[in-house]
Scaffold this active site. Sequence first.
Site, mmCIF file in Angstrom:
data_model
loop_
_atom_site.group_PDB
_atom_site.id
_atom_site.type_symbol
_atom_site.label_atom_id
_atom_site.label_comp_id
_atom_site.label_asym_id
_atom_site.label_seq_id
_atom_site.Cartn_x
_atom_site.Cartn_y
_atom_site.Cartn_z
ATOM 1 N N THR A 85 0.701 -1.190 -0.150
ATOM 2 C CA THR A 85 0.039 0.074 -0.130
ATOM 3 C C THR A 85 0.831 1.275 -0.102
ATOM 4 O O THR A 85 0.502 2.264 -0.444
ATOM 5 C CB THR A 85 -0.906 0.043 1.201
ATOM 6 O OG1 THR A 85 -1.697 -1.059 1.175
ATOM 7 C CG2 THR A 85 -1.979 1.236 1.487
ATOM 8 N N HIS A 353 7.691 2.035 8.070
ATOM 9 C CA HIS A 353 8.885 1.866 8.618
ATOM 10 C C HIS A 353 9.181 0.700 9.874
ATOM 11 O O HIS A 353 10.091 0.164 10.162
ATOM 12 C CB HIS A 353 9.758 3.168 8.958
ATOM 13 C CG HIS A 353 8.665 4.085 9.804
ATOM 14 N ND1 HIS A 353 7.814 4.841 9.190
ATOM 15 C CD2 HIS A 353 8.629 4.309 11.180
ATOM 16 C CE1 HIS A 353 7.251 5.658 10.192
ATOM 17 N NE2 HIS A 353 7.568 5.304 11.286
ATOM 18 N N HIS A 476 24.912 26.641 13.230
ATOM 19 C CA HIS A 476 24.001 27.935 13.384
ATOM 20 C C HIS A 476 24.181 28.396 12.105
ATOM 21 O O HIS A 476 25.066 28.832 11.259
ATOM 22 C CB HIS A 476 24.513 28.700 14.454
ATOM 23 C CG HIS A 476 23.717 30.103 14.533
ATOM 24 N ND1 HIS A 476 22.363 30.135 14.956
ATOM 25 C CD2 HIS A 476 24.002 31.341 13.880
ATOM 26 C CE1 HIS A 476 22.075 31.429 14.625
ATOM 27 N NE2 HIS A 476 23.339 32.255 14.017
#
Length: 497
Positions: A85, A353, A476
Amino acid sequence: MAMASIAKRKACFLTRNLSNSPSADAFKLSYSLTKFSRRFATSGSEENDVVVIGGGPGGYVAAIKAAQLGLKTTCTEKRGTLGGTCLNVGCIPSKYMQGPKHGDLYRIALVHSSHMFHEAQHSFASHGVKFSSVEVDLPAMMAQKDSRFYPYSRCQWTPLMVGTLVKGKNIIIATGSDVKSLPGIIIDEENCIFYWCFGFAADPKETLVIGAGYIGLEMGSVWARLGSEVTVVEFAPDIVPSMDGEVRKQFQRTLEKQKMKFMLKTKVVGVDTSGNGVKLTVEPASGGDQTTLEADVVLASAGRTPFTAGLGLDRIGVETDKGGRILVNERFATNVSSVYAIGDVIPGPMLAHKAEEDGVACVEFIAGKHGHVDYDKVPGVVYTHPEVALCAKTEEQVKALGVEYRVGKFPFLANSHAKAIDDAEGLVKIIAEKETDKILGVHIMAPNAGELIHEAMLALTYDATSEGISRVCHAHPTMSEALKEAAMATHDKPIHI
């Protein structure tokens, strides 16, 4: 994956759509298989070490892993393609889509495409990108997603005749699940369709969604962004019951900002598709007066149920629970010797999963090795925008256990990367045991929450602490800094708020 590489691993994949095949003769004493009513292909009489019934995410992964471990393996599948599916679903013959489609991946493609349209309509101008007009070309959108995926039909399979016997020393049942039907709901494949039918004969102006779970919200959000008035009808008092309560409330508010409407504690009684459009009859979940809702289409997304029809499980005595799920032990073994089961047909999250992890662990046990899957550490992701990702315990679950805990939160409104891209709705929430600081649960609502959650999954898998995450240097500016800040907020104080 190329069939040549699979063949080198000694895994044989047998597929064919065999209509009107006889019912199962059940397993023979040697656990050979023959003539399944679910129309599985069958192959030669030579005995295999492992026979896998079902070529979905659990089944084909189990077959490949078995071959990698040196076991002679055959995987049988009713369709002409692998993927189950998750990759293949039958769809209505509509103006936009025809034939089997790649379910989960197509859904992700539509979520992304609809988000791009919504951004072009509402956000691009503030970034200095202006259009005289923007419109949806729905056939082109559908064609775009169709072109993204490799056609499995180009691979070479081995179709064989009905009635050919498949012998196996070990049998793995991986037949997956099917959509759950609702009393009084007739799917006419035009105005009332299952959630995985992604195209309509016309662009719906009003859409009703039955079920406020993962997929119902995902597909509802797609059509809402494309301009349809979407109303979600849910029997339960909340959307996505498995979600942390605090995150759920913020998530619902976000969806409501996207003009999705919700009717909770509402029972669907029936659907009328006899006229133009569709009429949905509903009543309060606790009972009361019925009302009628009208729309162009109804998407039925009330969950899934294990698929074991035609396997003859009762004939060999395989035990199931009241919901039809096959009962297995920690080694995925049923109560019948040498018969195993994985994926959606057994208890646990119905996720692709999770089925893959089941398949690998089950085969490792069969091969004499050690396998393990911790269902408390299987992530879940709602692919809306923003996404919501969750793993392990909610705050409500931790509280019910009587464990003393701390909570750390950090909003993306305080995250520099999220602010820079003008997509800062959401938060990270971490729950940790008070005494040990061990992380008990992580919940993220963010544009890419499904990717961010895996740092948390790694921490949970190795019993890390919130302080442990806070001491990891994060680049960052990145969205993942919000996880670090939430971890700092859990055991001490965040820096940037």
